[in-house]
Design a protein around this motif. Structure first.
Motif, mmCIF file in Angstrom:
data_model
loop_
_atom_site.group_PDB
_atom_site.id
_atom_site.type_symbol
_atom_site.label_atom_id
_atom_site.label_comp_id
_atom_site.label_asym_id
_atom_site.label_seq_id
_atom_site.Cartn_x
_atom_site.Cartn_y
_atom_site.Cartn_z
ATOM 1 N N UNK A 119 0.778 -1.235 0.000
ATOM 2 C CA UNK A 119 0.000 0.000 0.000
ATOM 3 C C UNK A 119 0.814 1.292 0.000
ATOM 4 N N UNK A 120 2.120 1.208 0.225
ATOM 5 C CA UNK A 120 2.899 2.440 0.353
ATOM 6 C C UNK A 120 4.098 2.478 -0.596
ATOM 7 N N UNK A 121 3.908 1.953 -1.810
ATOM 8 C CA UNK A 121 5.006 1.914 -2.775
ATOM 9 C C UNK A 121 5.489 3.313 -3.157
ATOM 10 N N UNK A 122 4.544 4.244 -3.301
ATOM 11 C CA UNK A 122 4.912 5.595 -3.714
ATOM 12 C C UNK A 122 5.485 6.403 -2.557
ATOM 13 N N UNK A 123 5.001 6.136 -1.356
ATOM 14 C CA UNK A 123 5.405 6.955 -0.211
ATOM 15 C C UNK A 123 6.740 6.520 0.391
ATOM 16 N N UNK A 124 7.065 5.228 0.278
ATOM 17 C CA UNK A 124 8.276 4.697 0.902
ATOM 18 C C UNK A 124 9.203 4.161 -0.181
ATOM 19 N N UNK A 125 10.478 4.480 -0.101
ATOM 20 C CA UNK A 125 11.441 4.038 -1.102
ATOM 21 C C UNK A 125 11.575 2.519 -1.090
ATOM 22 N N UNK A 126 11.989 1.973 -2.240
ATOM 23 C CA UNK A 126 12.145 0.525 -2.369
ATOM 24 C C UNK A 126 13.149 -0.023 -1.368
ATOM 25 N N UNK A 127 14.230 0.702 -1.141
ATOM 26 C CA UNK A 127 15.276 0.221 -0.238
ATOM 27 C C UNK A 127 14.737 0.020 1.184
ATOM 28 N N UNK A 128 13.914 0.975 1.664
ATOM 29 C CA UNK A 128 13.344 0.860 3.012
ATOM 30 C C UNK A 128 12.319 -0.268 3.055
ATOM 31 N N UNK A 129 11.483 -0.355 2.011
ATOM 32 C CA UNK A 129 10.464 -1.417 1.977
ATOM 33 C C UNK A 129 11.110 -2.805 1.962
ATOM 34 N N UNK A 130 12.196 -2.928 1.210
ATOM 35 C CA UNK A 130 12.875 -4.225 1.144
ATOM 36 C C UNK A 130 13.515 -4.574 2.489
ATOM 37 N N UNK A 131 14.120 -3.574 3.140
ATOM 38 C CA UNK A 131 14.721 -3.821 4.463
ATOM 39 C C UNK A 131 13.659 -4.276 5.460
ATOM 40 N N UNK A 132 12.488 -3.642 5.424
ATOM 41 C CA UNK A 132 11.405 -4.039 6.329
ATOM 42 C C UNK A 132 10.914 -5.447 6.005
#
Length: 591
Positions: free
Chosen positions: A103-116
């Motif tokens: 749900x937050x692909x645009x708001x959160x960078x890929x690098x942070x999303x992948x780390x999470x």
């Protein structure tokens, strides 16, 4: 609570195995692949959604039961059982793992999303300890399922890391205004794992050592060459573009190649490759593979708004002239009129605006299945004529041998390249035409011409790799062989001068070149009354009715393959899949 817990076990296994890349690559080579879904990432996302929802339901009923029994303290009290605390860990970890990706692909960078996303290890440990094995058969299965999944995934990751990853020291980077193209010379081991297509993870250690990004691969005529195109669409790709202000050679790490949904193209006689933006990359691989074998009909629909990317890929475009090749330009920046003229002579239709796939695809199917207009029935392309022009020019240059102003091989090749460009063609494209033309493979001559095809592949690769110095002498030798051994390629090999060719071109088009893009677009190698499946008219309804009435046995030979990040395009394709039962395989890296 118990029902939701039991229903979670199958998706729990699938969510891990769909990311076991080495295992998937191996399974794809076995008969077991016939029974599996082809878009593993889509299955991974579906399982992730289900698990997130199921955990919410499971937790809700647990809390209701605890509240009803007056045992809410068990959520944090571990003196009697560990279920509450481990469940709390899982409930906290789940949204951190799933929601950023969903749900937050645009708001959160890929690098942070992948780390999470790597919190799944904490999630898995919590699930494994949630219920003791002694509870079987009433529960406790996770004590065995989750350790198995974690061990399998970890071993697969280690195998990929150590045995499917290699450093390529000599990687050429070509910098364009809106992206970067990588040309890599891969190892024999890499080639054995994937001869065509697929995708790979790329790490550029001179920018950041911790980030690996997935890109589709497409190959050249040389078996050891792979191309990657990076479009400036995110923080990492923008940083790479800024670090490469000019063409350069740098080392990279590449992990792969891995199977992609585009690999399903081989199961269809008639293919409709739909691409948006950088999604053209896997389509190029499929087209090149098919042109070499000439076994299937390929139709290309490509939508792009980037003029620089359009110009770049036109240099690498290998087309199936038996299918429709349609490029829809949606950008605001005006295109160079030469682009329209160049590609109209190469069997490509460049159109402005977005395609209506709901009518375009049925029209393509109708035009071919009804045999009312099949692209390979159109007047033959003029590449044969252009090759004759080049041949005669080469003979003229050869006749200067021994004279003071005689040219060397490199200068002769430059002259031919310039002449080909003046006539609206790329020299490498003409060589691909020699490479893929059946007349060269099945000549009526007593002496076979298959060696010309093989040499043409080698020369094309040399031109793409290193330019003139690598290929000049060999190229001239092959084009002379073509002149000596062939007299039934197209028309008789009568002398053709450039003036004669241009005069023939002018007569064929029935009008002179106009300065405006609009008039250039209207010109075509086909007659002015040609069938145009992209235009709505009287034939549109007929095409839709035709597709609705077709038997499943006919439409099952058609397959749609999509790559890109346009949800609207994918939505239309899914509607077409539902309406006409034409199989759809999608490839996307919008993670």
């Amino acid at each position: 609570s118990r029902l939701s817990a039991f229903s979670m076990s199958p998706p729990m296994v699938l969510i891990f195995t769909t990311k076991c890349k080495a295992l998937i690559n191996w399974v794809e080579t076995t008969p077991a692949s016939m029974y599996l879904l082809k878009d593993y990432h889509e299955l991974h996302v579906y399982c992730g959604r289900y698990i997130a929802f199921d955990i919410f339901v499971h937790t809700l009923f647990h809390l209701l039961r605890y509240a009803n029994q007056g045992n809410l303290y068990l959520v944090v009290d571990t003196s009697l059982q560990r279920t509450g605390l481990t469940g709390l860990i899982v409930v906290i970890a789940t949204p951190l793992i799933c929601f950023p990706m969903l749900y937050f692909k645009q708001a959160i960078s890929y690098e942070i999303r992948k780390a999470a996303h790597y919190l799944f290890y904490l999630f898995a440990i919590g699930m494994a300890l949630h219920v003791p094995p002694a509870a079987i058969p009433n529960g406790g299965f996770c004590a065995y399922i989750l350790p198995f999944c974690i061990i399998l995934y970890t071993l697969d990751t280690l195998y990929v890391w150590f045995f499917m990853t290699e450093r390529i020291d000599t990687t050429r980077f070509s910098v364009l205004p809106t992206g970067v193209q990588m040309t890599m010379e891969v190892s024999d081991r890499f080639q054995r794992r994937g001869k065509t297509g697929g995708f790979a993870y790329v790490c550029l250690p001179w920018t950041t050592k911790n980030q690996w990004h997935a890109f589709s691969l497409f190959e050249s005529a040389a078996p050891d060459l792979r191309y990657v195109f990076m479009l400036n669409t995110g923080n990492w790709t923008n940083a790479v573009h800024e670090a490469l202000q000019r063409n350069t050679v740098r080392p990279v790490w590449v992990c792969g190649p891995f199977a992609s949904p585009y690999g399903q193209a081989k199961f269809f006689d008639n293919q409709i490759l739909v691409a948006s933006g950088i999604g053209i990359t896997p389509a190029l691989s499929v087209i090149r593979s098919n042109v070499q074998k000439a076994s299937r009909r390929i139709n290309l629909i490509w939508t792009t708004r980037d003029p620089h990317m359009l110009e770049f890929f036109l240099e690498h475009l290998v087309l199936d002239n038996t299918g429709w090749n349609l490029i829809f330009y949606t950008g605001k920046e005006p295109l160079d009129p030469v682009i329209f003229e160049l590609n109209n002579t190469s069997g490509v239709q460049i159109l402005t605006g977005r395609p209506d796939l709901m009518t375009l695809i049925p029209s393509i199917v109708h035009s071919i299945e009804s045999e009312k207009f099949v692209p390979d029935e159109a007047p033959g392309c003029r590449k044969c004529e252009v090759i004759k022009v080049l041949l005669n020019r080469l003979l003229e240059l050869d006749s200067l041998k021994g004279k003071m102003y005689a040219l060397g091989d490199d200068d002769k090749l430059r002259t031919l390249r310039s002449l080909a460009s003046e006539l609206g063609y790329q020299l490498t494209d003409l060589f691909r035409h020699l490479e893929g033309n059946d007349d060269l493979s099945h000549s009526r001559k007593s002496e076979p011409l298959s060696t010309i095809n093989e040499d043409a592949e080698e020369v094309t690769a040399s031109l793409l790799q290193g330019g003139l110095d690598n290929a000049a002498g060999h190229y001239l030798k092959i084009i002379r062989q073509f002149g000596e051994k062939t007299n039934d390629f197209g028309e008789k090999n009568e002398p053709v001068t450039m003036n004669e060719y241009l005069e023939k071109e002018a007569m064929a088009r029935k009008s002179t070149m106009k300065a405006s893009v609009t008039n250039l677009f209207r010109m075509s190698t086909l007659s002015m009354d040609m069938h145009k499946p992209w235009e709505k008219g009287e034939g549109t309804e007929e095409a839709i009715k035709f597709c609705k009435c077709q038997e499943e046995a006919v439409l099952s030979t058609w397959g749609m393959l999509y790559c890109g990040g346009a949800p609207a395009v994918e939505k239309q394709l899914k509607e077409i899949n539902k309406k006409y039962k034409i199989t759809l395989n999608s490839e996307s890296f919008s993670w």
